[in-house]
Design a protein around this motif. Structure first.
Motif, PDB file in Angstrom:
ATOM      1  N   PHE A 122      23.338 -22.055 -43.345  1.00 23.73           N
ATOM      2  CA  PHE A 122      23.126 -23.508 -42.958  1.00 23.73           C
ATOM      3  C   PHE A 122      21.797 -23.865 -44.248  1.00 23.73           C
ATOM      4  O   PHE A 122      20.745 -23.161 -44.331  1.00 23.73           O
ATOM      5  N   LYS A 123      22.373 -24.724 -45.200  1.00 21.04           N
ATOM      6  CA  LYS A 123      21.206 -25.107 -46.336  1.00 21.04           C
ATOM      7  C   LYS A 123      20.252 -25.956 -45.985  1.00 21.04           C
ATOM      8  O   LYS A 123      20.724 -27.208 -45.481  1.00 21.04           O
ATOM      9  N   LEU A 124      19.121 -25.794 -46.207  1.00 19.58           N
ATOM     10  CA  LEU A 124      18.125 -26.854 -45.925  1.00 19.58           C
ATOM     11  C   LEU A 124      17.222 -27.216 -46.941  1.00 19.58           C
ATOM     12  O   LEU A 124      17.094 -26.088 -47.788  1.00 19.58           O
ATOM     13  N   TYR A 125      17.184 -28.533 -47.634  1.00 20.19           N
ATOM     14  CA  TYR A 125      16.617 -28.712 -48.822  1.00 20.19           C
ATOM     15  C   TYR A 125      14.980 -29.203 -48.323  1.00 20.19           C
ATOM     16  O   TYR A 125      14.653 -29.879 -47.417  1.00 20.19           O
ATOM     17  N   MET A 126      14.061 -28.499 -48.801  1.00 23.26           N
ATOM     18  CA  MET A 126      12.867 -29.096 -48.518  1.00 23.26           C
ATOM     19  C   MET A 126      12.403 -30.107 -49.628  1.00 23.26           C
ATOM     20  O   MET A 126      11.276 -30.732 -49.451  1.00 23.26           O
ATOM     21  N   VAL A 127      13.416 -30.514 -50.633  1.00 23.93           N
ATOM     22  CA  VAL A 127      12.807 -31.803 -51.359  1.00 23.93           C
ATOM     23  C   VAL A 127      14.313 -32.482 -51.427  1.00 23.93           C
ATOM     24  O   VAL A 127      15.243 -32.140 -50.813  1.00 23.93           O
ATOM     25  N   TYR A 128      14.138 -33.602 -52.040  1.00 25.65           N
ATOM     26  CA  TYR A 128      15.366 -34.710 -52.361  1.00 25.65           C
ATOM     27  C   TYR A 128      15.219 -35.867 -51.243  1.00 25.65           C
ATOM     28  O   TYR A 128      15.752 -35.492 -50.227  1.00 25.65           O
ATOM     29  N   GLU A 129      14.966 -36.828 -51.628  1.00 21.93           N
ATOM     30  CA  GLU A 129      15.366 -37.772 -50.764  1.00 21.93           C
ATOM     31  C   GLU A 129      16.703 -38.103 -50.311  1.00 21.93           C
ATOM     32  O   GLU A 129      17.687 -37.943 -50.939  1.00 21.93           O
ATOM     33  N   GLY A 130      16.799 -38.145 -48.975  1.00 21.72           N
ATOM     34  CA  GLY A 130      17.967 -38.160 -48.423  1.00 21.72           C
ATOM     35  C   GLY A 130      18.717 -36.884 -48.004  1.00 21.72           C
ATOM     36  O   GLY A 130      19.759 -36.909 -47.097  1.00 21.72           O
ATOM     37  N   LEU A 131      18.046 -35.807 -48.618  1.00 19.68           N
ATOM     38  CA  LEU A 131      18.572 -34.520 -48.265  1.00 19.68           C
ATOM     39  C   LEU A 131      17.630 -33.725 -47.517  1.00 19.68           C
ATOM     40  O   LEU A 131      17.779 -32.851 -46.849  1.00 19.68           O
ATOM     41  N   MET A 132      16.386 -33.970 -47.607  1.00 23.44           N
ATOM     42  CA  MET A 132      15.175 -33.010 -47.267  1.00 23.44           C
ATOM     43  C   MET A 132      15.151 -32.889 -45.620  1.00 23.44           C
ATOM     44  O   MET A 132      15.337 -33.875 -45.126  1.00 23.44           O
ATOM     45  N   SER A 133      14.770 -31.781 -45.432  1.00 20.58           N
ATOM     46  CA  SER A 133      14.428 -31.480 -43.839  1.00 20.58           C
ATOM     47  C   SER A 133      12.679 -31.373 -43.899  1.00 20.58           C
ATOM     48  O   SER A 133      12.383 -30.627 -44.665  1.00 20.58           O
ATOM     49  N   ASN A 134      12.180 -31.715 -42.884  1.00 19.27           N
ATOM     50  CA  ASN A 134      10.837 -31.602 -42.624  1.00 19.27           C
ATOM     51  C   ASN A 134      10.753 -30.115 -42.079  1.00 19.27           C
ATOM     52  O   ASN A 134      11.633 -29.586 -41.594  1.00 19.27           O
TER      53      ASN A 134
END
Ligand code: DUC
Ligand code: ZN
Length: 462
Positions: free
Chosen positions: A148-160
């Motif tokens: 499971f990929k989590l993005y810590m950046v990018y508006e619209g993709l990122m997870s807190n």
């Protein structure tokens, strides 16, 4: 159908020896110093290396970025992979906001159907976390999508951080792996705003908008969350030496922390952003210093990082030109799947940074182990899929767009002389590339459901 590959130097993660390899239909059926058998076809591999096919676990075919779609789709991306000796890739199914989570996976499998020359898997990209999604983690795993990929950046993709924490707990409970794009989004925004205010948005300023500490802080934070949840983590495209050192040190404390770096961070440096066509080299995280790239090579050879994969996300020159004078507008990403094996061999093995066995580990065996493909793939053992590459360690080529086969008309490695290129690419017993002739069929590649093994108690070691 029986094929015998004779007299090659067989290189696996554990051994290098002169020998023969027997393929029966889609499987490897024998490996020995000498095999004599009646066969349908003999391939003479004298003077060549015989290795398990490359596995690129990080590709983005047709990824939407800044209003554009990355230029390689499954067809051209997998074609380019074949020319480069890559026989399996893992791309992404990204969750679409407002749609049932499983639909993204079904749609992506459908999109690839009949469009790939080689086998592939998918990671699931989380962009819209909810309790319902969390409950579906076991369903994704049972469908062969345990990462499971989590993005810590990018508006619209990122997870807190709360989402990251919840997902780390879920994979710990159900099996599977969190993979993470680690950059501190607040710092990127703050630094970019400052540069914008100062009128410094041209390409040479890109690395200043995402300096090394942007990655280092994010890796430090998510490693800590991995440690407290006793979970497991794979960090994609580690670009800093310090990032690799943090992963190694977490591992030293017993944390199941793993990571990859990419050819661009190993072979290129940020000086490139002062070249006239600097916009062609833009990616996130940006290219770093020679000290970082040497530390990343060390990290691979010492086992701090396990994998070299590409983050292949290609844009045409025309697409890149739209952000020529503004790093916030240029679509970020580089092509790389075709040069993965040659470049890592040339810069790694030929320059004494990796042994041939370590190289095979980084580009095939470890990716297979890490992502639940082993021992189906990533090895030359009897019973494994006959994904095999005959690799010419002497062949030298200067990289030029004309020698490459993706949908883009440039390469970040343009002008570099590379020693070592694949000569024959075989996928599940089928020869896809030989004598420079492409013999792939678009419907050959299959979606491979992956069976994740817990790295805390696997039947193999990393
Ligand atoms: N970085 C890139 O440069 N492109 C695609 C995605 C990413 O994280
Ligand atoms: Zn990526």
């Amino acid at each position: 159908m029986k094929t015998l590959i004779k007299n090659g130097t067989i290189v696996t993660s554990s051994d290098t020896f002169m020998g023969d390899l027997l393929i029966e239909n889609e499987k490897i059926s024998g490996i020995a110093s000498s095999i004599t058998q009646e066969v349908d076809d003999i391939i003479d591999a004298s003077g060549k290396l015989v290795i398990p096919g490359g596995i690129d676990v990080h590709t983005h075919f047709q990824l939407p970025v800044k209003g554009m779609l990355s230029a390689d789709g499954f067809e051209s991306g997998s074609r380019s992979a074949v020319y480069g000796g890559v026989t399996t890739f893992i791309d992404f199914a990204h969750q679409v906001k407002g749609e049932p989570p499983m639909k993204a996976l079904d749609d992506r499998i459908e999109e690839a159907h009949g469009e790939t020359y080689i086998d592939f898997g998918l990671h699931y990209g989380i962009t819209d976390f909810s309790d319902d999604l969390l409950k579906m983690v076991p369903q994704f795993i049972s469908r062969g999508v345990p990462s499971f990929k989590l993005y810590m950046v990018y508006e619209g993709l990122m997870s807190n951080d709360a989402v990251i924490y919840a997902m780390l707990q879920a994979v710990r409970e159900f099996g599977g792996l969190v993979i993470v794009h680690a950059e501190n989004s607040h710092l990127v925004d703050f630094l970019t705003d400052k540069l914008r205010d100062a009128g410094k948005l041209d390409i040479p300023w890109l690395p200043r908008s995402r300096p090394d500490f942007v990655e280092i802080e994010a890796i430090r934070r998510i490693l800590y969350l991995t440690e407290v949840t006793k979970s497991r983590l794979y960090t994609v495209h580690v670009s800093t030496g310090e990032g690799a050192a943090l992963i190694a040190s977490a591992k030293g404390r017993g944390v199941l922390a793993f990571g990859e770096t990419c050819p661009q961070y190993l072979a290129l440096t940020e000086e490139i952003y002062n070249r006239p066509e600097s916009y062609l080299f833009t990616c996130n995280p940006p290219l770093r210093t020679r000290t970082d790239s040497e530390a990343l090579w060390k990290g691979l050879s010492m086992g701090a990082l396990q994998v070299i994969s590409t983050d292949h996300c290609s844009f045409t020159r025309e697409q890149k030109e739209t952000g020529k004078a503004d790093f916030t507008k240029v679509p970020n990403g580089l092509p790389g799947i075709e040069t993965l094996l040659p470049l890592s061999f040339s810069e790694g093995v030929m320059k004494g940074r990796l042994s041939p066995g370590q190289w095979v580990d980084c580009i095939s065996t470890n990716p297979a182990k890490m992502f639940g493909l082993y021992p189906l793939k990533g090895t030359l053992s009897p019973g494994a899929d006959a994904d095999v590459v005959v690799f010419d360690p002497e062949k030298k080529q200067v990289v030029q767009p004309e020698i490459l086969h993706s949908n883009v008309d440039y390469s970040p490695y343009i002008g570099m002389e590379i020693q070592g290129w694949p000569e024959i690419t075989i996928s599940r017993g089928r020869v896809l590339l030989k004598d420079g002739k492409f013999q792939g069929k678009k419907d050959w590649g299959k979606f491979i459901p992956r069976k994740y093994e817990d790295p805390a108690s696997p039947s193999w070691s990393l």
